[in-house]
Design a protein around this motif. Structure first.
Motif, PDB file in Angstrom:
ATOM      1  N   PHE A 120       0.831  -1.212   0.000  1.00 36.42           N
ATOM      2  CA  PHE A 120       0.000   0.000   0.000  1.00 36.42           C
ATOM      3  C   PHE A 120       0.864   1.260   0.000  1.00 36.42           C
ATOM      4  O   PHE A 120       0.667   2.171  -0.814  1.00 36.42           O
ATOM      5  CB  PHE A 120      -0.921  -0.024   1.227  1.00 36.42           C
ATOM      6  N   CYS A 121       1.827   1.324   0.896  1.00 36.76           N
ATOM      7  CA  CYS A 121       2.688   2.507   1.013  1.00 36.76           C
ATOM      8  C   CYS A 121       3.590   2.671  -0.209  1.00 36.76           C
ATOM      9  O   CYS A 121       3.824   3.793  -0.662  1.00 36.76           O
ATOM     10  CB  CYS A 121       3.532   2.417   2.280  1.00 36.76           C
ATOM     11  N   MET A 122       4.084   1.555  -0.734  1.00 33.90           N
ATOM     12  CA  MET A 122       4.963   1.618  -1.897  1.00 33.90           C
ATOM     13  C   MET A 122       4.216   2.163  -3.109  1.00 33.90           C
ATOM     14  O   MET A 122       4.743   2.991  -3.856  1.00 33.90           O
ATOM     15  CB  MET A 122       5.526   0.229  -2.214  1.00 33.90           C
ATOM     16  N   ARG A 123       2.982   1.710  -3.306  1.00 32.28           N
ATOM     17  CA  ARG A 123       2.189   2.191  -4.427  1.00 32.28           C
ATOM     18  C   ARG A 123       1.888   3.678  -4.282  1.00 32.28           C
ATOM     19  O   ARG A 123       1.960   4.441  -5.257  1.00 32.28           O
ATOM     20  CB  ARG A 123       0.890   1.390  -4.524  1.00 32.28           C
ATOM     21  N   LEU A 124       1.583   4.115  -3.071  1.00 35.83           N
ATOM     22  CA  LEU A 124       1.301   5.531  -2.833  1.00 35.83           C
ATOM     23  C   LEU A 124       2.531   6.380  -3.137  1.00 35.83           C
ATOM     24  O   LEU A 124       2.428   7.455  -3.744  1.00 35.83           O
ATOM     25  CB  LEU A 124       0.868   5.726  -1.381  1.00 35.83           C
ATOM     26  N   LYS A 125       3.708   5.881  -2.749  1.00 40.20           N
ATOM     27  CA  LYS A 125       4.946   6.616  -3.007  1.00 40.20           C
ATOM     28  C   LYS A 125       5.234   6.676  -4.504  1.00 40.20           C
ATOM     29  O   LYS A 125       5.703   7.708  -5.019  1.00 40.20           O
ATOM     30  CB  LYS A 125       6.106   5.927  -2.280  1.00 40.20           C
ATOM     31  N   LYS A 126       4.960   5.591  -5.236  1.00 38.98           N
ATOM     32  CA  LYS A 126       5.188   5.590  -6.675  1.00 38.98           C
ATOM     33  C   LYS A 126       4.280   6.595  -7.372  1.00 38.98           C
ATOM     34  O   LYS A 126       4.693   7.279  -8.305  1.00 38.98           O
ATOM     35  CB  LYS A 126       4.965   4.184  -7.237  1.00 38.98           C
ATOM     36  N   ALA A 163       3.148   9.318  -6.025  1.00 40.97           N
ATOM     37  CA  ALA A 163       3.717  10.623  -5.692  1.00 40.97           C
ATOM     38  C   ALA A 163       4.928  10.930  -6.572  1.00 40.97           C
ATOM     39  O   ALA A 163       5.129  12.070  -7.003  1.00 40.97           O
ATOM     40  CB  ALA A 163       4.112  10.670  -4.215  1.00 40.97           C
ATOM     41  N   ASP A 164       5.722   9.914  -6.859  1.00 45.36           N
ATOM     42  CA  ASP A 164       6.885  10.097  -7.733  1.00 45.36           C
ATOM     43  C   ASP A 164       6.451  10.461  -9.153  1.00 45.36           C
ATOM     44  O   ASP A 164       7.088  11.290  -9.820  1.00 45.36           O
ATOM     45  CB  ASP A 164       7.733   8.826  -7.759  1.00 45.36           C
ATOM     46  N   GLU A 165       5.371   9.829  -9.629  1.00 40.80           N
ATOM     47  CA  GLU A 165       4.877  10.147 -10.963  1.00 40.80           C
ATOM     48  C   GLU A 165       4.364  11.585 -11.028  1.00 40.80           C
ATOM     49  O   GLU A 165       4.561  12.272 -12.043  1.00 40.80           O
ATOM     50  CB  GLU A 165       3.770   9.168 -11.360  1.00 40.80           C
ATOM     51  N   LEU A 166       3.718  12.039  -9.970  1.00 45.81           N
ATOM     52  CA  LEU A 166       3.263  13.437  -9.917  1.00 45.81           C
ATOM     53  C   LEU A 166       4.463  14.383  -9.902  1.00 45.81           C
ATOM     54  O   LEU A 166       4.443  15.443 -10.528  1.00 45.81           O
ATOM     55  CB  LEU A 166       2.400  13.661  -8.682  1.00 45.81           C
ATOM     56  N   ARG A 167       5.507  13.982  -9.198  1.00 39.98           N
ATOM     57  CA  ARG A 167       6.722  14.799  -9.154  1.00 39.98           C
ATOM     58  C   ARG A 167       7.347  14.918 -10.537  1.00 39.98           C
ATOM     59  O   ARG A 167       7.875  15.969 -10.907  1.00 39.98           O
ATOM     60  CB  ARG A 167       7.724  14.176  -8.177  1.00 39.98           C
ATOM     61  N   ASP A 168       7.301  13.835 -11.304  1.00 37.31           N
ATOM     62  CA  ASP A 168       7.837  13.869 -12.664  1.00 37.31           C
ATOM     63  C   ASP A 168       7.118  14.903 -13.523  1.00 37.31           C
ATOM     64  O   ASP A 168       7.671  15.402 -14.505  1.00 37.31           O
ATOM     65  CB  ASP A 168       7.715  12.495 -13.324  1.00 37.31           C
ATOM     66  N   LEU A 169       5.877  15.217 -13.155  1.00 35.80           N
ATOM     67  CA  LEU A 169       5.093  16.202 -13.895  1.00 35.80           C
ATOM     68  C   LEU A 169       5.187  17.590 -13.265  1.00 35.80           C
ATOM     69  O   LEU A 169       4.448  18.500 -13.638  1.00 35.80           O
ATOM     70  CB  LEU A 169       3.626  15.754 -13.953  1.00 35.80           C
ATOM     71  N   GLY A 170       6.093  17.734 -12.299  1.00 37.20           N
ATOM     72  CA  GLY A 170       6.323  19.038 -11.691  1.00 37.20           C
ATOM     73  C   GLY A 170       5.470  19.324 -10.477  1.00 37.20           C
ATOM     74  O   GLY A 170       5.424  20.468 -10.003  1.00 37.20           O
ATOM     75  N   GLU A 171       4.800  18.325  -9.931  1.00 35.35           N
ATOM     76  CA  GLU A 171       3.923  18.521  -8.772  1.00 35.35           C
ATOM     77  C   GLU A 171       4.474  17.722  -7.602  1.00 35.35           C
ATOM     78  O   GLU A 171       4.490  16.494  -7.622  1.00 35.35           O
ATOM     79  CB  GLU A 171       2.505  18.075  -9.104  1.00 35.35           C
ATOM     80  N   THR A 172       4.920  18.422  -6.571  1.00 35.33           N
ATOM     81  CA  THR A 172       5.554  17.760  -5.435  1.00 35.33           C
ATOM     82  C   THR A 172       4.532  17.395  -4.372  1.00 35.33           C
ATOM     83  O   THR A 172       3.747  18.232  -3.940  1.00 35.33           O
ATOM     84  CB  THR A 172       6.626  18.669  -4.810  1.00 35.33           C
ATOM     85  N   ALA A 173       4.554  16.131  -3.956  1.00 33.28           N
ATOM     86  CA  ALA A 173       3.726  15.665  -2.849  1.00 33.28           C
ATOM     87  C   ALA A 173       4.642  15.484  -1.648  1.00 33.28           C
ATOM     88  O   ALA A 173       5.376  14.503  -1.556  1.00 33.28           O
ATOM     89  CB  ALA A 173       3.031  14.353  -3.210  1.00 33.28           C
ATOM     90  N   GLY A 174       4.620  16.459  -0.731  1.00 34.83           N
ATOM     91  CA  GLY A 174       5.504  16.423   0.431  1.00 34.83           C
ATOM     92  C   GLY A 174       5.043  15.428   1.482  1.00 34.83           C
ATOM     93  O   GLY A 174       4.009  14.764   1.344  1.00 34.83           O
TER      94      GLY A 174
END
Length: 242
Positions: free
Chosen positions: A143-149, A151-162
């Motif tokens: 569950f946590c790993m998928r959520l982090k992935k 977030a990483d995909e959103l970061r690739d698009l310039g949107e940071t999930a802190g």
């Protein structure tokens, strides 16, 4: 022409070809890039480390015009090696998409573009999945790993999930088994996503131990009681009046 090549060569301080030509790229990039999985961020990060470690960034960042390097044998060998690495670490579908490009920069640019183009549409889809992600029957780790992935995909698009947003989204998606645990997350000093994940994993382990102990106790208690003895049959009694 020779002066241009000389100038371009002087700007490139690459490694010795023998250092990188034959090493196993799968040991340094242990992931396959695929559009059907959340692998892009990890794949790109591993390759970025390889480029920095072996001073290969000039082949992929556009700072060196590869058309000026056609007479530089070492440059061309390294460029071809990098392309081969890309081909070995992407899915078959992606391979057929980029196989006609002629230098490492073109291949790298196209591969990145496949995952960063159509930015708005990808953001909308990722937002829906990220904020609606639920644990259900999956393990805490999955569950946590998928959520982090996500977030990483959103970061690739310039949107940071802190950390704050990650923790909030994680808490909202936990299954009912963690109902009491979720309220304790606020007690963690200076909480980070990594700290919360570590805490949840420990709690998951503790809850499994409690369930195992309860099952063992129930089985032991049932064994000690033993089988219930059969009741004797009552014979029909004859009543004698006085």
């Amino acid at each position: 022409m020779s002066s241009s090549v000389s100038t371009a060569s002087s700007l490139f301080a690459g490694p010795d070809v023998t250092l990188v030509h034959d090493f196993n790229i799968h040991e340094r990039v242990p992931v396959v890039l695929d559009q059907s999985t959340a692998s892009y961020s990890t794949w790109r990060q591993y390759f970025s480390l390889v480029f920095r470690e072996y001073l290969l960034h000039g082949h992929v960042d556009g700072t060196v015009d590869s058309s000026l390097m056609v007479n530089d044998e070492e440059w061309m060998i390294l460029d071809t090696t990098i392309i081969r690495w890309f081909y070995l670490t992407i899915s078959k579908d992606l391979f057929h998409t980029v196989e006609d490009d002629d230098d490492a920069y073109a291949v790298w640019t196209k591969l990145n573009g496949l995952f960063t183009d159509n930015k708005l549409q990808r953001q909308v889809l990722l937002h829906g999945e990220f904020y609606g992600w639920q644990q259900l029957d999956s393990s805490t780790d999955d569950f946590c790993m998928r959520l982090k992935k996500l977030a990483d995909e959103l970061r690739d698009l310039g949107e940071t999930a802190g950390d704050e947003l990650l923790i909030s989204t994680l808490t909202a998606g936990l299954n009912e088994d963690f109902g009491n645990v979720a309220s304790n997350l606020t007690l963690i000093p200076e909480p980070t996503f990594a700290k919360v994940v570590a805490y949840l994993k420990l709690e998951e382990r503790r809850m499994k131990m409690v369930r195992t102990r309860a099952t063992h106790t129930a089985l032991t208690t049932g064994t000690h009681r033993g089988p219930v003895p059969p009741q004797p049959l009552m014979r029909n009694a004859t009543w004698h009046g006085f």
